[in-house]
Design an enzyme around this catalytic site. Sequence first.
Site, PDB file in Angstrom:
ATOM      1  N   THR A   1     -34.126  69.454  80.466  1.00  0.00           N
ATOM      2  CA  THR A   1     -35.449  69.140  79.932  1.00  0.00           C
ATOM      3  C   THR A   1     -35.438  68.120  78.798  1.00  0.00           C
ATOM      4  OG1 THR A   1     -35.350  71.017  78.396  1.00  0.00           O
ATOM      5  CG2 THR A   1     -36.317  71.408  80.583  1.00  0.00           C
ATOM      6  N   SER A   2     -34.270  67.629  78.427  1.00  0.00           N
ATOM      7  CA  SER A   2     -34.210  66.621  77.371  1.00  0.00           C
ATOM      8  C   SER A   2     -32.975  65.762  77.557  1.00  0.00           C
ATOM      9  CB  SER A   2     -34.178  67.283  75.977  1.00  0.00           C
ATOM     10  OG  SER A   2     -32.999  68.044  75.814  1.00  0.00           O
TER      11      SER A   2
ATOM     12  N   ASP B   1     -31.881  81.060  78.097  1.00  0.00           N
ATOM     13  CA  ASP B   1     -31.209  80.663  76.865  1.00  0.00           C
ATOM     14  C   ASP B   1     -29.713  80.898  77.059  1.00  0.00           C
ATOM     15  OD1 ASP B   1     -30.187  80.272  74.353  1.00  0.00           O
ATOM     16  OD2 ASP B   1     -31.565  81.632  73.331  1.00  0.00           O
TER      17      ASP B   1
ATOM     18  N   TYR C   1     -17.987  71.504  67.572  1.00  0.00           N
ATOM     19  CA  TYR C   1     -18.346  70.786  68.805  1.00  0.00           C
ATOM     20  C   TYR C   1     -17.101  70.249  69.502  1.00  0.00           C
ATOM     21  CZ  TYR C   1     -20.299  67.055  71.722  1.00  0.00           C
ATOM     22  OH  TYR C   1     -20.612  66.231  72.768  1.00  0.00           O
TER      23      TYR C   1
ATOM     24  N   LYS D   1     -15.480  71.152  73.217  1.00  0.00           N
ATOM     25  CA  LYS D   1     -15.374  70.159  74.281  1.00  0.00           C
ATOM     26  C   LYS D   1     -13.935  69.985  74.759  1.00  0.00           C
ATOM     27  CE  LYS D   1     -19.711  69.068  74.804  1.00  0.00           C
ATOM     28  NZ  LYS D   1     -20.454  69.375  76.051  1.00  0.00           N
TER      29      LYS D   1
ATOM     30  N   THR E   1     -30.202  60.206  71.896  1.00  0.00           N
ATOM     31  CA  THR E   1     -30.780  61.508  72.218  1.00  0.00           C
ATOM     32  C   THR E   1     -31.141  62.243  70.930  1.00  0.00           C
ATOM     33  OG1 THR E   1     -28.658  62.665  72.186  1.00  0.00           O
ATOM     34  CG2 THR E   1     -29.334  61.667  74.294  1.00  0.00           C
TER      35      THR E   1
END
Length: 259
Positions: A10-11, A58, A160, A164, A196
């Site tokens: 959605t984004s 979620d 993060y 990854k 983004t």
Amino acid sequence: MSDVLLTGATSGLGRWLAPRLGQAGLTVLVHGRDEAKVERGVAEVEAAGGRAEGFVADLARRADVDRLAAEVRDRPLTHLVNNAGVGFGERGGARELSADGEELRWAVNLLAPVRLTRALLPTLRANAPARIVNVGSLGQEPIDFDDLQLEAHYDGVRAYRRSKLALAAWTFALADELAGTGVTANCLHPATFMDTEMVRQYGQRPFSTVDEGGAATLRLILEETGSGEFFDGHRAAAPHPDARDLAVQARLRAVVPGF
């Protein structure tokens, strides 16, 4: 008729991909956390001439991951794109937890795709040839297994990058496991600091467009490739060495359910 489950649709990158996957002839299972945005995503796919259905979940909640898997496991699923993720957050931001008490980036960027994929593997095997594409990052950092949840030394960028690296390591381990089944698993870094909301939240000036990262991701989803590969955009690339280290994969297998 084939379905693609696109998480985080959605984004950002996911919103760019969804209409184009529909135009390619796939029924797009549009996933997001916000019902209104999911409905918008479905409408955008349909406006582009494709077919779509929406799913709200979620991925920071294990129960929601399980429910999403249950809702799609009986569909003609041939493509799974694990795109949803949590970025660096705001500079200097505090440590965040998932609904189940896990460090948030570890939970959403790693634990959720592993759990979702495991639940859907029987479906993907049954519908082979099938493809799993994990949206990763070149920004990878060695994992401190003594501080896996970053309780001692938290930093959003570090959280993060470790998630990854673990995602890439799992991709390679999964590809080895699936060899000969007709199901491939690959990981890619779409583009560096795409324009983004995730990048803007951190206060980072974008280096590339969503079009650039989207084109590379779309190619990997739709075109025939090998398995167990890592891509930087359109090019095969080398991940951090730890991602292919069997000892690191073994340590991750011991602490990540389903790894």
